[in-house]
Every structure is written in C-alpha cells, then in structure tokens.
Design an enzyme around this catalytic site. Structure first.
Site: not given
Length: 169
Positions: A46, A91, A132, A136
């Site tokens: 993702g 990430l 998730h 963000h």
C-alpha cells in the site's frame, strides 16, 4: 510512469491532513500510476499520496494476485466492527515494525480515478492495509498506534514459523 522517492519520517507532509481530490484529470492518473510503480518497486502492499510528497486524499492497496489494485480517492469509512492485532510496517519507516490493533471488518466508500463512487467491504489483512493507508491521509502514523515494537529478527522468526505451519497443512 515514474518511480518517485518515498518520503521518510520525519517529514511534515506525513503528519498533516490531506486535501480532498476535486479534479479528476490526467494529473491524477499520472500520480496514481506513479504511486503504484513506486509501491511495487519498494515491495509494498500500500501507499498513500503523502508518501510520495503530495498531500491529497489518494491511496492504493494491492496484494490480491490476479486482481486490480484498489485505488481509493477521498475514501470514507462507513462501517467498522471487530478488532484484530497484527504486525505492521510502513514504507516511510524502513525497518520499523510493531503490533497495531485495527478493525477487522470494514466498509469504505471512495472514488475511482474518473470520480465515480464505489463501496468496498474488506476483512482481515485487506482491511488492515486499507485502514493503514487511510490513516496516512489524515496525518496519522502507524507508530502512534503501536502497542509493541518488533525487531527484524523477531519478524523473520514469526514468518519462518508461519511458513513451517503452512507446509505442515
């Protein structure tokens, strides 16, 4: 399509609420295509627009082999129930892993790249990945939800044990 640099923590763009997407044009399509290529190159499941430095409400989740990636523009959580705790990474936080509790069953409403609306229900790992990425878009980092940090070695051992269990079945 281009691979963009992934924004790493700390960065202001990761901690601010993103602006709604109001223009569904070629620029949005390029952003989504670049996000997808960047996510694949980084071996992620993702990615959200702020992770490539663009503070708009767009995110992608893709881990379902043989199916199109889930593009979420202006996503809204419309149903949530149950809970589950599992390990997450990000990430924007290389090498950081931890246990996070999230809803186990969700329904979202979001827009496609052409602006049309759709609804999607998800459970388990898929729901976790969607939530998730949606976090963000609100500037909420997974590290603020970690209840227990996990080292790379502990994660590797968990994966090894899980693979052994799957081989026995």
């Amino acid at each position: 399509m281009a691979i963009r640099p992934i924004v790493k923590h700390p960065s202001d763009v990761l901690e601010k609420s993103c602006a709604p997407v109001t223009t569904f044009d070629k620029n949005l399509a390029v952003l989504l295509d670049d996000m997808y290529e960047t996510m694949i190159e980084a071996d992620g499941v993702g990615i959200a627009a702020p992770q490539v430095g663009t503070a708009v409400r767009a995110a992608i989740v893709d881990f379902r082999e043989g199916q199109d990636p889930i593009e979420m523009i202006n996503p809204e959580l419309v149903l949530y129930e149950g809970s589950d705790t599992d390990i997450e990474g990000c990430l924007s936080f290389p090498g950081v892993f931890g246990e996070v509790e999230r809803y186990d069953h969700i329904k979202i409403k979001a827009q496609e790249r052409d602006g049309s609306w759709y609804e999607l229900e998800a459970e388990g790992y898929e729901a976790r990945a969607i939530l998730h990425e949606m976090d963000h878009l609100d500037g909420v980092l997974f590290t603020s939800k970690i209840t227990k940090y996990v080292t790379q070695e502990e994660l590797d051992e968990m994966i090894r044990l899980q693979e052994e269990e799957e081989e026995e079945v």
